[in-house]
Structures are given as structure tokens and as C-alpha cells.
Design a protein around this motif. Structure first.
Motif, PDB file in Angstrom:
ATOM      1  N   TYR A   1      30.080  29.484  30.730  1.00 33.16           N
ATOM      2  CA  TYR A   1      30.589  30.677  30.544  1.00 33.16           C
ATOM      3  C   TYR A   1      29.630  31.618  30.512  1.00 33.16           C
ATOM      4  O   TYR A   1      28.181  31.600  29.590  1.00 33.16           O
ATOM      5  N   VAL A   2      29.633  32.788  30.970  1.00 31.90           N
ATOM      6  CA  VAL A   2      28.867  34.218  30.731  1.00 31.90           C
ATOM      7  C   VAL A   2      29.743  35.390  30.623  1.00 31.90           C
ATOM      8  O   VAL A   2      30.791  35.660  30.864  1.00 31.90           O
ATOM      9  N   ASN A   3      28.878  36.353  30.305  1.00 33.94           N
ATOM     10  CA  ASN A   3      29.375  37.773  29.873  1.00 33.94           C
ATOM     11  C   ASN A   3      28.759  38.789  31.024  1.00 33.94           C
ATOM     12  O   ASN A   3      28.689  39.818  30.635  1.00 33.94           O
ATOM     13  N   TYR A   4      28.101  38.216  32.144  1.00 36.00           N
ATOM     14  CA  TYR A   4      27.337  39.058  33.207  1.00 36.00           C
ATOM     15  C   TYR A   4      27.476  38.377  34.397  1.00 36.00           C
ATOM     16  O   TYR A   4      27.892  37.261  34.506  1.00 36.00           O
ATOM     17  N   LYS A   5      27.003  38.852  35.299  1.00 31.36           N
ATOM     18  CA  LYS A   5      26.965  38.181  36.744  1.00 31.36           C
ATOM     19  C   LYS A   5      25.665  37.478  36.831  1.00 31.36           C
ATOM     20  O   LYS A   5      24.580  37.947  37.063  1.00 31.36           O
ATOM     21  N   PRO A   6      25.783  36.203  36.894  1.00 31.59           N
ATOM     22  CA  PRO A   6      24.692  35.161  36.944  1.00 31.59           C
ATOM     23  C   PRO A   6      24.007  35.258  38.232  1.00 31.59           C
ATOM     24  O   PRO A   6      24.609  35.568  39.320  1.00 31.59           O
ATOM     25  N   SER A   7      22.675  34.608  38.343  1.00 29.56           N
ATOM     26  CA  SER A   7      22.187  34.412  39.407  1.00 29.56           C
ATOM     27  C   SER A   7      21.964  33.039  40.223  1.00 29.56           C
ATOM     28  O   SER A   7      22.073  32.901  41.606  1.00 29.56           O
ATOM     29  N   ARG A   8      22.220  32.150  39.417  1.00 26.55           N
ATOM     30  CA  ARG A   8      21.953  30.813  39.714  1.00 26.55           C
ATOM     31  C   ARG A   8      23.381  29.962  40.030  1.00 26.55           C
ATOM     32  O   ARG A   8      23.507  29.017  40.422  1.00 26.55           O
ATOM     33  N   PHE A   9      24.391  30.720  39.717  1.00 26.24           N
ATOM     34  CA  PHE A   9      25.855  30.088  39.794  1.00 26.24           C
ATOM     35  C   PHE A   9      26.770  31.290  39.813  1.00 26.24           C
ATOM     36  O   PHE A   9      26.448  32.500  39.741  1.00 26.24           O
ATOM     37  N   THR A  10      27.935  31.208  40.353  1.00 25.22           N
ATOM     38  CA  THR A  10      28.985  32.200  40.465  1.00 25.22           C
ATOM     39  C   THR A  10      30.190  32.060  39.313  1.00 25.22           C
ATOM     40  O   THR A  10      30.449  31.051  38.776  1.00 25.22           O
ATOM     41  N   LEU A  11      30.681  33.192  39.108  1.00 29.11           N
ATOM     42  CA  LEU A  11      31.811  33.176  38.537  1.00 29.11           C
ATOM     43  C   LEU A  11      32.921  32.443  39.142  1.00 29.11           C
ATOM     44  O   LEU A  11      33.257  32.711  40.474  1.00 29.11           O
ATOM     45  N   LYS A  12      33.953  31.919  38.487  1.00 32.51           N
ATOM     46  CA  LYS A  12      34.952  31.103  39.196  1.00 32.51           C
ATOM     47  C   LYS A  12      36.216  32.269  39.385  1.00 32.51           C
ATOM     48  O   LYS A  12      36.587  33.186  38.649  1.00 32.51           O
ATOM     49  N   ALA A  13      36.664  32.175  40.659  1.00 35.54           N
ATOM     50  CA  ALA A  13      37.684  32.875  41.179  1.00 35.54           C
ATOM     51  C   ALA A  13      38.782  32.858  40.462  1.00 35.54           C
ATOM     52  O   ALA A  13      39.211  31.591  40.315  1.00 35.54           O
TER      53      ALA A  13
END
Length: 227
Positions: A215-227
Motif C-alpha cells: 500500500y502507498v500514499n503516492y504514485k509508485p514507480s516500480r508498481f501500479t495502483l490497483k484499479a
């Protein structure tokens, strides 16, 4: 043989036991060498690997596999620079991998961990117990100044995650980034803390039956947010 006789090990079993004991002794000797280097401020972080540290299941230790630890370490590097402050909380596998990459800002990267074996990292090791977070050293120095936190709470329950996230909140600067690795079952708590589920699924060396997520609070570079 009467009932008072001690059981005897077979030759094969005895040989296996002796081999395990030899490997453990070799590992302990290697660890002591690293510890002595750290005490002399000459620890060679790039030479330390997780092979030096056996998992202690009583401490709920489950090391990441190489792919997971490298992905998370590179995510840190993608989102920080030499001046950034970084904390890995209860995530020694990521920290060890990160240090092995000899990052330009390694003196600003700290490991918050209960297991004192990681004192081999000297001043960058912070002894941390999520039950008593106010007692860890460097607290005031790092308060509200950390740019990125990678955190993997040791226990998969609401109390542990909630307490650990309080530590994250204490450390993180305004606009700071969080990478949380924990079970899918913790998704509601993560969401309440402003963290979004990603597509990345951390995996462990020896397997783990829990459905682990990131889980993250920003737009990651190595993986993506789950739609």
C-alpha cells in the motif's frame, strides 16, 4: 533396551544434526565478525546479506525473497536522493538489500528494528519496539523530517498496524511517502490512513500463507495502483 535408556540417534540423523550445527556455528562466527566491524565503525554494508541472519519465527520474522527486497529497495532509490531521510521500519530485508547497493544517501537511511543483531549498522540502527515507540533513540532528531518510510509491521493484527502507523506519522514530513507491506486483511486500516492498494504482492523466501500486499500514499514507480 529398558525404559530408562536414553534414545540413540541413527547414523544418518546424527550426521544431519552435526551438519546443521556446523552451519549454525559458521553463521554465528560470520555475524560476530560483522558485529566487531560495526563496533569499530568499519562495517562494510555491501558485504552484509540476509544469509547472515536466521529468521526467528518467535519474533514473527519472515524474510522477503530477493525479487521483493530488490523491488522495494529500488522503489526507495527512485523516490529519494542523497539528501533524503529514509526509514525502514521492521523491514530489515529491504534495508540490507538497500545498503548492499551502496546508495549515495546511505548515511541518511535508518533501520528501525527490534532485533539487535542488526546493530551491525551502527548509528543507523534504531532499536524499535512498536509497543513502546516513545523510547526509541533519535526520535526527536527525526521527528517530522523523514521523506520516505518503508514499513512491514511484525504482526498481522489491528493493534500492531495501528501503533506502527503512529510511529510513521511521527517521523514523516509533510508530503512524505509511505510504502506499507502487510496482509490484504489489513486493507481497511491502511485505507483509513490514506494508503491505496497496489498491484505489487510481496513474497517471502520460505513462503507465507497470508495474502500479502503493498500500500502507498503516492504514485509508485516500480508498481501500479490497483484499479
Amino acid at each position: 533396551m529398558n525404559s530408562d535408556s536414553e534414545p540413540e540417534l541413527s547414523a544418518d540423523t546424527l550426521q544431519i544434526l552435526q551438519q546443521v550445527m556446523r552451519e549454525q556455528q559458521e553463521q554465528e562466527e560470520r555475524f560476530e565478525q560483522l558485529r566487531q566491524q560495526a563496533l569499530k565503525d568499519k562495517a562494510e554494508e555491501e558485504a552484509i546479506t540476509m544469509d547472515v541472519f536466521r529468521e526467528d519465527w518467535q519474533l514473527s520474522q519472515f524474510w522477503y525473497d530477493d525479487e521483493t527486497s530488490e523491488t522495494l529497495a529500488r522503489e526507495i532509490l527512485d523516490n529519494t536522493n542523497a539528501e533524503s531521510l529514509v526509514c525502514c521500519i521492521s523491514s530489515p530485508t529491504v534495508y540490507v538489500k538497500l545498503m548492499s547497493m551502496d546508495p549515495p544517501g546511505k548515511n541518511n537511511m535508518f533501520l528501525f528494528e527490534f532485533d539487535t543483531r542488526f546493530e551491525v549498522y551502527g548509528r543507523q540502527f534504531v532499536h524499535y519496539d512498536y509497543l513502546t515507540p516513545s523510547e526509541f533513540r533519535l526520535a526527536e532528531e527525526l521527528k517530522g523530517s523523514v521523506d520516505l518510510v518503508v514499513v512491514d509491521p511484525p504482526f498481522l493484527n489491528e493493534d500492531c498496524l495501528t501503533r506502527t502507523l503512529e510511529t510513521v506519522k511521527f517521523l514523516l514530513k509533510e508530503g512524505g511517502k509511505i510504502v506499507l507491506s502487510t496482509g490484504l486483511v489489513m486493507a481497511p486500516i491502511a485505507a483509513a490512513a490514506g494508503l491505496e492498494l497496489t498491484t505489487f504482492m510481496p513474497s517471502h523466501r520460505n513462503g507465507l500463507w497470508n495474502d500479502f500486499r503493498c500500500y502507498v500514499n503516492y504514485k509508485p514507480s516500480r508498481f501500479t495502483l490497483k484499479a
